[in-house]
Design an enzyme around this catalytic site. Sequence first.
Site, PDB file in Angstrom:
ATOM      1  N   PRO A 112       0.847  -1.195   0.000  1.00 55.31           N
ATOM      2  CA  PRO A 112       0.000   0.000   0.000  1.00 55.31           C
ATOM      3  C   PRO A 112       0.876   1.236   0.000  1.00 55.31           C
ATOM      4  O   PRO A 112       1.850   1.306   0.748  1.00 55.31           O
ATOM      5  CB  PRO A 112      -0.774  -0.116   1.328  1.00 55.31           C
ATOM      6  CG  PRO A 112       0.048  -1.002   2.200  1.00 55.31           C
ATOM      7  CD  PRO A 112       0.822  -1.920   1.287  1.00 55.31           C
TER       8      PRO A 112
ATOM      9  N   ALA B 162       0.279   5.445   0.003  1.00 51.45           N
ATOM     10  CA  ALA B 162      -0.629   6.595  -0.035  1.00 51.45           C
ATOM     11  C   ALA B 162      -0.242   7.527  -1.171  1.00 51.45           C
ATOM     12  O   ALA B 162       0.944   7.813  -1.371  1.00 51.45           O
ATOM     13  CB  ALA B 162      -0.570   7.331   1.298  1.00 51.45           C
TER      14      ALA B 162
ATOM     15  N   GLN C 102      -6.736  -1.284   3.272  1.00 48.15           N
ATOM     16  CA  GLN C 102      -5.970  -0.970   4.485  1.00 48.15           C
ATOM     17  C   GLN C 102      -6.590   0.206   5.230  1.00 48.15           C
ATOM     18  O   GLN C 102      -6.919   1.232   4.626  1.00 48.15           O
ATOM     19  CB  GLN C 102      -4.516  -0.640   4.164  1.00 48.15           C
ATOM     20  CG  GLN C 102      -3.697  -0.580   5.444  1.00 48.15           C
ATOM     21  CD  GLN C 102      -2.272  -0.099   5.257  1.00 48.15           C
ATOM     22  OE1 GLN C 102      -2.056   1.019   4.828  1.00 48.15           O
ATOM     23  NE2 GLN C 102      -1.312  -0.945   5.589  1.00 48.15           N
TER      24      GLN C 102
ATOM     25  N   CYS D 218       2.678   3.454   9.833  1.00 49.43           N
ATOM     26  CA  CYS D 218       2.839   4.812   9.305  1.00 49.43           C
ATOM     27  C   CYS D 218       3.611   5.701  10.279  1.00 49.43           C
ATOM     28  O   CYS D 218       3.208   5.858  11.432  1.00 49.43           O
ATOM     29  CB  CYS D 218       1.480   5.432   8.998  1.00 49.43           C
ATOM     30  SG  CYS D 218       1.675   7.077   8.297  1.00 49.43           S
TER      31      CYS D 218
ATOM     32  N   LYS E 226      -0.076  -4.887   9.075  1.00 52.95           N
ATOM     33  CA  LYS E 226       1.231  -4.518   8.516  1.00 52.95           C
ATOM     34  C   LYS E 226       1.890  -3.559   9.500  1.00 52.95           C
ATOM     35  O   LYS E 226       1.280  -2.568   9.907  1.00 52.95           O
ATOM     36  CB  LYS E 226       1.045  -3.846   7.155  1.00 52.95           C
ATOM     37  CG  LYS E 226       2.346  -3.325   6.531  1.00 52.95           C
ATOM     38  CD  LYS E 226       2.108  -2.868   5.100  1.00 52.95           C
ATOM     39  CE  LYS E 226       3.353  -2.324   4.433  1.00 52.95           C
ATOM     40  NZ  LYS E 226       3.719  -0.973   4.847  1.00 52.95           N
TER      41      LYS E 226
ATOM     42  N   ASN F  55       8.800  -7.389   3.832  1.00 53.32           N
ATOM     43  CA  ASN F  55       8.777  -6.115   3.097  1.00 53.32           C
ATOM     44  C   ASN F  55       9.975  -5.256   3.500  1.00 53.32           C
ATOM     45  O   ASN F  55      10.353  -5.200   4.652  1.00 53.32           O
ATOM     46  CB  ASN F  55       7.455  -5.389   3.418  1.00 53.32           C
ATOM     47  CG  ASN F  55       7.394  -3.968   2.874  1.00 53.32           C
ATOM     48  OD1 ASN F  55       7.158  -3.026   3.626  1.00 53.32           O
ATOM     49  ND2 ASN F  55       7.603  -3.801   1.589  1.00 53.32           N
ATOM     50  N   GLY F  56      10.531  -4.605   2.486  1.00 53.55           N
ATOM     51  CA  GLY F  56      11.602  -3.640   2.722  1.00 53.55           C
ATOM     52  C   GLY F  56      12.771  -3.838   1.800  1.00 53.55           C
ATOM     53  O   GLY F  56      13.468  -4.846   1.854  1.00 53.55           O
TER      54      GLY F  56
ATOM     55  N   ARG G 237       8.283   0.722  -3.274  1.00 55.07           N
ATOM     56  CA  ARG G 237       8.862   1.781  -4.102  1.00 55.07           C
ATOM     57  C   ARG G 237       9.389   1.298  -5.439  1.00 55.07           C
ATOM     58  O   ARG G 237       9.446   2.066  -6.405  1.00 55.07           O
ATOM     59  CB  ARG G 237       9.975   2.474  -3.315  1.00 55.07           C
ATOM     60  CG  ARG G 237       9.452   3.315  -2.171  1.00 55.07           C
ATOM     61  CD  ARG G 237      10.562   3.701  -1.223  1.00 55.07           C
ATOM     62  NE  ARG G 237      11.107   2.549  -0.516  1.00 55.07           N
ATOM     63  CZ  ARG G 237      12.206   2.560   0.220  1.00 55.07           C
ATOM     64  NH1 ARG G 237      12.887   3.685   0.332  1.00 55.07           N
ATOM     65  NH2 ARG G 237      12.617   1.464   0.842  1.00 55.07           N
TER      66      ARG G 237
HETATM   67  C1  LIG Z   1       4.813   7.144  -1.127  1.00 51.92           C
HETATM   68  C2  LIG Z   1       4.631   6.047  -0.115  1.00 51.92           C
HETATM   69  C3  LIG Z   1       3.425   5.899   0.533  1.00 51.92           C
HETATM   70  C4  LIG Z   1       3.239   4.872   1.459  1.00 51.92           C
HETATM   71  N1  LIG Z   1       1.992   4.692   2.020  1.00 51.92           N
HETATM   72  C5  LIG Z   1       1.752   3.611   2.811  1.00 51.92           C
HETATM   73  C6  LIG Z   1       0.441   3.304   3.275  1.00 51.92           C
HETATM   74  O1  LIG Z   1      -0.543   3.983   2.974  1.00 51.92           O
HETATM   75  N2  LIG Z   1       0.294   2.207   4.066  1.00 51.92           N
HETATM   76  C7  LIG Z   1       1.340   1.400   4.423  1.00 51.92           C
HETATM   77  O2  LIG Z   1       1.157   0.414   5.133  1.00 51.92           O
HETATM   78  N3  LIG Z   1       2.578   1.668   3.962  1.00 51.92           N
HETATM   79  C8  LIG Z   1       2.805   2.730   3.158  1.00 51.92           C
HETATM   80  N4  LIG Z   1       4.063   2.943   2.658  1.00 51.92           N
HETATM   81  C9  LIG Z   1       5.152   2.012   2.990  1.00 51.92           C
HETATM   82  C10 LIG Z   1       5.232   0.882   1.977  1.00 51.92           C
HETATM   83  O3  LIG Z   1       4.041   0.127   1.955  1.00 51.92           O
HETATM   84  C11 LIG Z   1       6.417  -0.050   2.297  1.00 51.92           C
HETATM   85  O4  LIG Z   1       6.219  -0.616   3.562  1.00 51.92           O
HETATM   86  C12 LIG Z   1       7.753   0.683   2.306  1.00 51.92           C
HETATM   87  O5  LIG Z   1       7.870   1.559   1.201  1.00 51.92           O
HETATM   88  C13 LIG Z   1       8.916  -0.316   2.294  1.00 51.92           C
HETATM   89  O6  LIG Z   1       8.834  -1.147   1.178  1.00 51.92           O
HETATM   90  P1  LIG Z   1       9.752  -0.886  -0.153  1.00 51.92           P
HETATM   91  O7  LIG Z   1      11.181  -0.866   0.305  1.00 51.92           O
HETATM   92  O8  LIG Z   1       9.443  -2.052  -1.044  1.00 51.92           O
HETATM   93  O9  LIG Z   1       9.350   0.416  -0.707  1.00 51.92           O
HETATM   94  C14 LIG Z   1       4.290   3.976   1.770  1.00 51.92           C
HETATM   95  C15 LIG Z   1       5.511   4.148   1.129  1.00 51.92           C
HETATM   96  C16 LIG Z   1       5.708   5.153   0.180  1.00 51.92           C
HETATM   97  C17 LIG Z   1       7.036   5.274  -0.512  1.00 51.92           C
END
Ligand SMILES: Cc1cc2nc3c(=O)[nH]c(=O)nc-3n(C[C@H](O)[C@H](O)[C@H](O)COP(=O)(O)O)c2cc1C
Length: 415
Positions: A38, A40, A118, A148, A187, A248-249, A273
């Site tokens: 997810p 935002a 979510q 968050c 999450k 995740n990460g 991302r």
């Molecule tokens: C622009 C943006 C918005 C995000 N919004 C949410 C969200 O609404 N809910 C959530 O659980 N995580 C949110 N995240 C976190 C991501 O879901 C994820 O946990 C985090 O980016 C790490 O994963 P990645 O390394 O694959 O990006 C957001 C991340 C980004 C970059």
Amino acid sequence: MQKQWDNPITRTMPAHTRVPAEVTIGNVRIAPATVLAPMAGVTDTVFRRFIKNASLFTEGSGLTDGLPDVDQETSNQRSGCGLIMTEFTSADGLSRMRAVKRKRYLTYYDDEHPISAQIFGSNPETLADSARICQDAGFDMVDLNLGCPAKRVISCNGGSGLLRDLPQIEVIFKRVRAAVAIPFTVKFRMGWNDKNIVCVPLAKLAEDCGLNAVALHARTREDGYSGNARWQYIAAIKDAVKIPVIGNGDILTPEDAVAMVAETRCDAVMIGRAAPANPWIFRQIAQYTANGDYDRPTEMDRYRMIRTYFGMLVGETESEHPEIYGPAETDAEKKQKRNRESAHREAIGKMKQFASWFTHGVVGGATLRKQIFEAKNGDAVLDAVERFFVGKMEHSDEESVIEEMTLEALGQGCD
Ligand SMILES: Cc1cc2nc3c(=O)[nH]c(=O)nc-3n(C[C@H](O)[C@H](O)[C@H](O)COP(=O)(O)O)c2cc1C
């Protein structure tokens, strides 16, 4: 100071590990075991469908088919992305809103199943209420956000703010669990900071309260997006619970996805991302799983992809307000016109954001980003894209000229 995410780890693919072909969460089968995180402001219905389409993959088709036509109809069986999730939505807001307004937050299309909604908040009653609203709206699952780091969310004790209050989390888990029959997941981050790492007891609590899966973004709230995600905590959770664990990460490539599974034995991987920067990543993982190798997009593929996404964004804006293309005379028409204009502005904002993520790693991308940020309307954005890619294709042999993609380039967000 050079931050660690300037230097993503370069991994080779572990020979004997694959991302699992499927995982079952409650009664919902996720195949393959990959999840679009997810995000935002990013993972609205247009982006989710775009990613599902870009992930289309026919098992056993080999690698010579070329990349898929992203306008095609999707089917869950053939998408390399097993599960999509909505952006987070305020439970307080959802439970207060009138049904018409809610639709804006809970819009999804039939081809998005399976899809999880979510929610965030800290009040057990409104969280239970909004979980029920999501269930009634036809979502396959509901997910609680405990990650968050944004101040405005934490100030209401939501998101990662709750990580400091496990007893309150237990009350919430039980209330929401009792309120819905669909699978309920959570999450979260590892904890508030290094002195308060709670992810293992939290995962056990989730299991004890009847939740159906947990997803860990392996950083603390205080980490923000700095450093590398600490995957060892995903492994620690996997050792502690029997329900599915989603890791995740910092997955940027198919190699990373496989390495996470090898290191943590997680049941599914979640990708955030990297998806807007490389919308093919889910397809590449599926291809690697089936064939041991995967397609690399060419400049032409990138060009088609960005145009398709922009076309979908504009199409969605127009389909929301088909009746209002005439002159606005009455108050109601004027209001509709204002809504339409605001939807268009939002679409252009999304084009700019996407263009920025999507062109990081593309040689000369900085020039395009500058032009896009200066563009005044959707047509000017499309013109800039067209000029850039057509110019590049005239001067290259259409091979992929992608520079190293870094997490810094992909920016930070709220989770
Ligand atoms: C622009 C943006 C918005 C995000 N919004 C949410 C969200 O609404 N809910 C959530 O659980 N995580 C949110 N995240 C976190 C991501 O879901 C994820 O946990 C985090 O980016 C790490 O994963 P990645 O390394 O694959 O990006 C957001 C991340 C980004 C970059």
